[in-house]
Design an enzyme around this catalytic site. Structure first.
Site, PDB file in Angstrom:
ATOM      1  N   TYR A  79      -6.477  10.379   4.832  1.00 19.94           N
ATOM      2  CA  TYR A  79      -5.107  10.702   4.450  1.00 19.94           C
ATOM      3  C   TYR A  79      -5.106  11.521   3.160  1.00 19.94           C
ATOM      4  CZ  TYR A  79      -4.160   7.431   8.195  1.00 19.94           C
ATOM      5  OH  TYR A  79      -4.137   6.809   9.421  1.00 19.94           O
ATOM      6  N   ARG A  85      -7.770  -6.730  11.844  1.00 19.66           N
ATOM      7  CA  ARG A  85      -7.604  -7.021  13.272  1.00 19.66           C
ATOM      8  C   ARG A  85      -7.859  -8.490  13.595  1.00 19.66           C
ATOM      9  NH1 ARG A  85      -9.437  -1.817  12.826  1.00 19.66           N
ATOM     10  NH2 ARG A  85      -8.477  -0.241  14.167  1.00 19.66           N
ATOM     11  N   GLN A  94       0.843  -1.192   0.000  1.00 18.42           N
ATOM     12  CA  GLN A  94       0.000   0.000   0.000  1.00 18.42           C
ATOM     13  C   GLN A  94       0.883   1.250   0.000  1.00 18.42           C
ATOM     14  OE1 GLN A  94      -2.182   1.671   3.491  1.00 18.42           O
ATOM     15  NE2 GLN A  94      -4.028   1.083   2.368  1.00 18.42           N
TER      16      GLN A  94
END
Length: 365
Positions: free
Chosen positions: A184, A326, A101
């Site tokens: 972002y 997660r 990424q």
């Protein structure tokens, strides 16, 4: 094969053995942007999980694009060498496809590590720096304002994304995901909440998508044509007047036309004023809306933790792949356990074959 989750899929020429995508997860453990032994251990573990593809955490294209001073970068020779060392170690024991990424944190950069509170670090602190963004609007009122990117700053970032892509190609990475979500930099251009520009990069939808689209086109051109480029988008800012699912769908169609191989649909992260009902599948409707509008694969993510939950998302046509984050930190063998649950097979290193209980003797094929 008994489940959709363990059926193969091809994404932009990259063949995946199943639909489980290990989503990028920042570790905040790099030093001056350099990967180290923590990343070797962490990625090596996940690369032996039996998932379809592993995505390396948000990797900054410039030092000031890091979320924190502990973030990974790919902006100089030292960063490339450090990542190369980790990849060499991982690949020695796993042939799982590895994606990267590429990211820039924009106004949310220069932050403390999450376990230290995650607040912004002043540019006057040794671990902080001046942030940049589409407009000089801080993420929180108490934060220092970012510098609004001028024409020279935009050009530096175009070059930085291009250079990082060339480095990724040299490292043999199988795919690139461009981070356009979670508040972002590229998401900041997309949202009218953070983008108040009056030039060609602000205002209308067409103007707000212009710079993120330029970055996508630069990365696509710089990366080998037989390897996929995907993009992660936030389906909504969860704030009235912000980026929304209708715009996400429209931009996804533009990206598909520009050569995107898949869209990863997440949500939020741009505004501290966001209001959402957090729960299982809470972002899946965003993925479904995008999937209904494009012909390329769509990845759903966000509190997808259960095997049957993931399978149902695929069987009802809401997405083509499932992003696990997660849940796989908590259980690095999640794909193995899912395969056992469905009576399917998963890949495992020879060193681990004897771990399967007798009742799961077909688990590893």
């Amino acid at each position: 094969m008994k489940s959709k989750l363990f059926s193969p899929i091809t994404v932009g020429g990259l063949e995946l053995s199943n639909r489980i995508v290990i989503a990028p997860m920042c570790q905040y453990s790099a030093e001056d942007g350099l990967m180290n032994d923590w990343h070797l251990i962490h990625l090596g573990t996940l690369a032996n999980s039996g998932a379809g593809v592993l995505t390396i955490e948000a990797t900054a294209v410039v030092p000031e694009g890091r979320i924190s001073y502990g973030d990974v970068g790919l902006y100089n020779d030292a960063c490339e060498a450090a990542m190369g060392r980790v990849l060499e170690g991982v690949r020695r024991w796993s042939d799982m496809p590895i994606a990267l990424q590429l990211a820039h944190a924009g106004r949310k950069a220069s932050s403390h590590k999450p376990w230290d509170g995650g607040a912004q670090i002043s540019r006057n602190d040794p671990n902080g720096w001046q942030t940049v963004a589409p407009s000089d609007i801080p993420y929180l009122p108490e934060y220092e304002a970012p510098e609004s990117l001028d024409a020279e700053g935009l050009e530096r970032l175009r070059k930085a994304f291009r250079d990082a892509t060339v480095r990724a190609a040299r490292l043999g990475l199988d795919a690139i995901q461009i981070h356009g979500a979670h508040g972002y930099l590229l998401h900041e251009f997309l949202s009218p909440i953070s983008n108040r520009r009056t030039d060609a990069y602000g205002g209308s939808f067409e103007n707000r998508i212009r710079f993120p689209l330029e970055i996508f086109e630069i990365v696509r051109e710089a990366f080998p044509s037989d390897r996929p480029i995907t993009m992660r988008l936030s389906g909504s800012d969860w704030v009235d007047g912000g980026w929304n699912i209708e715009e996400t769908v429209a931009f996804s169609k533009v990206l598909e036309a520009a050569g995107a191989s898949a869209i990863h649909v997440s949500g939020g992260g741009l505004s501290a004023d966001q209001t959402l009902a957090l729960g299982p599948n809470y972002q899946v409707p965003f993925a479904r809306a995008v999937k209904d509008a494009v012909d390329i694969p769509v990845v759903a993510v966000g509190l997808i933790t259960e095997f049957e939950q993931a399978e149902a998302i695929l069987n009802t046509g809401e997405a083509d792949l499932i992003g696990i984050a997660r849940a796989i930190l908590y259980d690095p063998r999640w794909p193995w356990h899912a395969a056992a649950h469905f009576g399917d097979t998963a890949k495992a290193a020879n060193q681990y074959l004897r771990c399967a209980p007798r009742r799961f003797k077909t688990l590893f094929g």
